[in-house]
Design an enzyme around this catalytic site. Sequence first.
Site, PDB file in Angstrom:
ATOM      1  CB  SER A  14      -0.908  -0.010   1.234  1.00  0.00           C
ATOM      2  OG  SER A  14      -0.099  -0.038   2.382  1.00  0.00           O
ATOM      3  CE  LYS A  15       3.309   2.698   4.917  1.00  0.00           C
ATOM      4  NZ  LYS A  15       4.108   2.753   6.116  1.00  0.00           N
ATOM      5  CG  ASN A  16       3.693   1.321  -5.710  1.00  0.00           C
ATOM      6  OD1 ASN A  16       3.035   1.932  -6.537  1.00  0.00           O
ATOM      7  ND2 ASN A  16       4.758   0.621  -6.005  1.00  0.00           N
TER       8      ASN A  16
END
Lengths: 313, 331
Positions: free
Chosen positions: B109-111
């Site tokens: 989710s950190k893209n």
Amino acid sequence: MAELAVDKHVKYILAVEKNKDSFESVVMDHLRMNGAYWGLTALDLLGKLDSVNVDEVISWILKCQHESGGFSGNIGHDPHILYTLSAVQVLALFNKLDVLDIDKVATYITGLQNEDGSFSGDMWGEVDTRFSYIAICCLSILCCLDKINVEKAVSYILSCKNLDGGFGCTPGGESHAGQIFCCVGALALTGSLHYVDKDLLGWWLCERQVKSGGLNGRPEKLPDVCYSWWVLSSLIMIDRVHWIDKEKLVKFILDCQDVENGGISDRPDDAVDVYHTYFGVAGLSLLNYPGLKAIDPAYALPVDVVNRIFFSG
Amino acid sequence: MDSREDDGGEPLSRMAEWRDVTPLPQDDGPHPVVPIAYKEEFRETMDYFRAIYKADERSPRALRLTRRAIHLNPGNYTVWHFRRLVLEALNADLDEELDFLQRIANSNSKNYQLWHHRRWVVERLGANAGAKELNLIKKILSLDAKNYHAWSHRQWVLQALGGWEDELDYCQQLLEEDIFNNSAWNQRYFVVTRSPFLGGLKAMRASEVRYTVEAILANPNNECPWRYLRGLYKDDIKALVNDPEISSVCLKVINTKNNYVFALKMLLDLLCHGFQPCHEFRDSVVALRTSQPDPLDPDLSMAICDILEHVDSLRASYWIWRKNKLSVAAV
């Protein structure tokens, strides 16, 4: 206190073969240009840039340039403003900016400015204050800031200022040390630091230091070596760096070294990578650690490189 | 569209549908600066991707290939870029694309690319997608309530497609779960200042001050509500100084003799902006210094700086600076 394992870090950065199954090796493919900037800048700060074959680096970088003037993260990928700055920074490190068609690069970046003054990262239009910094830094290195609307660029950045004095990625976005570096850096490079509430922001930034001496990027988050760069460079640019405990921060960064195999990690005892190795070394440089070249907090390049760009012509 | 997630990792070279494609290896230049050791499956997938990308083949199998490549490395700009071109060319079902993105976000989710792609999809789906999207983001925030990308995307959805009505309640719920969540405090400020339904900062101030004061009393060492309190009086420092609720929460915290750094800081700021303290404030501050041998500075602001310099020693230089600033102002 432990010392900086200079030789080990140099060896780590130059290491030819990595663990074939490492996650890092898989994800680095498309952003090799950033990797090159992190690794080579760290080498330069450590005084070992001469261990690299300049011609090979330059020819690879030029193969990453596109018709539009922008650079991609590797050969055959799409251009993005993120990689364009890294490419320009690496060329500056080697005093090779003259291989560039400067107008072409400048045209690419200028074309990414939006009506409201913000910048997109590429043709797909993602907007972020990171891209404002990148555009401004890149054009400033190429001495052609006059090609964009600086006033609008500054006013967009200021629209991202928050109640705590910090900045976010877009208006209303939470303050984050990485975004603060970008915004303060862009304001510094455009002579607009007077718009920053330095005492308010300075207090927020120095509140990022936690008991271990490390810095976090937002309240109630874990410390991470990369914030030694984002927070520290911002504090220096607004002239408030004396508000933190520098000795404790130096110790925290040194505790994150792999003293056997080289490299620096995000926190003590975690796995090392090039990204954190660069930020650790750059942070120590900002803290005047002995034996390291000084780094410029706004350009993120060694001070002698910046001086060469602006004072040797 | 293929319902399988990523073809189960079977080598492409053994699959019939790829027989006509010649893989194209990555050109890393003569001697790579940061040499990359490629994982076999990743290498093969990217070799096929480069071939398809070069041939600009916007086909269903190209869409499946980008999915496989994204699973192996969601950080690659070019793969996402090409996927959008293929989605457009095939006029693909974007609701299905959103479900695919949700599955990726659950594990990665950190893209940046993922979130940008997601915005592109939601933009095309239009206003009707707003409610569903806000719900999907909630699910991602339930895994990491401080996910910067998710919050940034959520703010965009609210501004572009609406859905403000329940947002203050949502902030409330997240703060009940974790009152130290600065992202939720930031979102609360975002809603209070920007929601078209709440009447703006001034209309909301009194109730927000009450809420914040309660949060402070429950956890006086939480920097978020203290900063939020300042934000509620943006550009109106006089009102901050004159609001008895503000000075009174400082006093209450100081009197507990615990976790009082932010309370003293706020009181110091109030004093610097003209707050006239009654004796009670001085007595409370003096009471903090019972174990210190040095006599307390007769000036209350100076005394606060002295205390903070010792209690918050990591930032001693900041408090010394504040003290010096006071003496300059007094001259």
